[in-house]
Design an enzyme around this catalytic site. Structure first.
Site: not given
Ligand code: ADP
Ligand code: ADP
Ligand code: ZN
Length: 209
Positions: A13, A88, A123, A156, A167
């Site tokens: 994302k 979410r 990541r 992270r 998660r």
């Molecule tokens: P990822 O990119 O791995 O999907 P995020 O960075 O979006 O994770 O979120 C990290 C953490 O922040 C989540 O595990 C949760 O604890 C909190 N969080 C983020 N967005 C929300 C939401 N919309 N509702 C509840 N918790 C959230």
């Molecule tokens: P999210 O915000 O959904 O949690 P991220 O964009 O942070 O996901 O991506 C999670 C990890 O996977 C990061 O280390 C990123 O560089 C890697 N990544 C993202 N897209 C791809 C892809 N299409 N193929 C391989 N690795 C990816």
């Protein structure tokens, strides 16, 4: 344009968000980034959110909704926004509707669980500017140093394997039902997120143009 990015942790994302906001000239709103900033700065919101985030649990709906409502009222959102990580839960999606916060399109990035674990545990994030890398798929030029700003690039806190596994489970239980929710509204597109990031990007653009 008002877009929601839906997808499990590690789906890509954040990676896809950068190109989307540039192409459509909209603001990127990542609730995860906002919470991490608050945790780092030790604000009251950060203090409340930290315990949930460390365990890989969701922050309570009321806190998140108040935060997003406030953010979307700011001037820079007038031209549109990309919500990354919100809503979410079905409760959050329904609250958005009640508050009159519009969603034109939902982009659902689909990636299998086995792949997600490797994505999230690999990541690496810049402590200074937030740029995201991957130990294998998108390494920094110099290990541990951000290509963009020279900042320190680290794992992270919630990307440790046990937390990632939780998660993903939380995603299936709390967030996946949103796919059906938006399916009924008819404004969701599904994108295979397992391909190269550049290929995924093109498919998202094709769906949004
Ligand atoms: P990822 O990119 O791995 O999907 P995020 O960075 O979006 O994770 O979120 C990290 C953490 O922040 C989540 O595990 C949760 O604890 C909190 N969080 C983020 N967005 C929300 C939401 N919309 N509702 C509840 N918790 C959230
Ligand atoms: P999210 O915000 O959904 O949690 P991220 O964009 O942070 O996901 O991506 C999670 C990890 O996977 C990061 O280390 C990123 O560089 C890697 N990544 C993202 N897209 C791809 C892809 N299409 N193929 C391989 N690795 C990816
Ligand atoms: Zn940086």
């Amino acid at each position: 344009m008002k877009v929601v990015l839906l997808g499990p942790p590690g789906a890509g994302k954040g990676t896809q968000a950068t190109g989307i906001v540039e192409r459509y000239n909209i603001v990127h709103i990542s609730t995860g980034d906002i919470f991490r900033k608050n945790v780092k700065e030790g604000t009251p919101l950060g203090k409340q959110a930290k315990a949930y985030m460390d365990k890989g649990e969701l922050v309570p709906d009321e806190l998140v909704i108040a935060l997003v409502q406030d953010r979307l009222q700011q001037d820079d959102c007038k031209n549109g926004y990309l919500l990354d990580g919100f809503p979410r839960t079905t409760f959050q999606a329904e609250a958005m509707e009640k508050l009159g916060l519009a969603v034109d399109k939902v982009v659902d990035i689909q990636v299998a669980d086995e792949i997600l674990i490797g994505r999230a545990t690999g990541r690496r994030v810049c402590k200074k500017c937030g740029s995201t890398y991957h130990a294998t798929f998108r390494p920094t030029k110099v290990e541990g140093v951000c290509d963009e700003c020279g900042g320190e690039v680290v794992l992270r806190a919630d990307d440790e394997e046990a937390t990632v596994t939780n998660r993903i489970a939380v995603y299936h239980k709390e967030t996946a039902p949103l796919v059906d929710f938006y399916e009924k509204k008819g404004n969701i597109v599904h994108i295979n997120g397992e391909e190269d990031a550049a290929v995924v990007q093109e498919k998202i653009f094709a769906a949004l143009d």
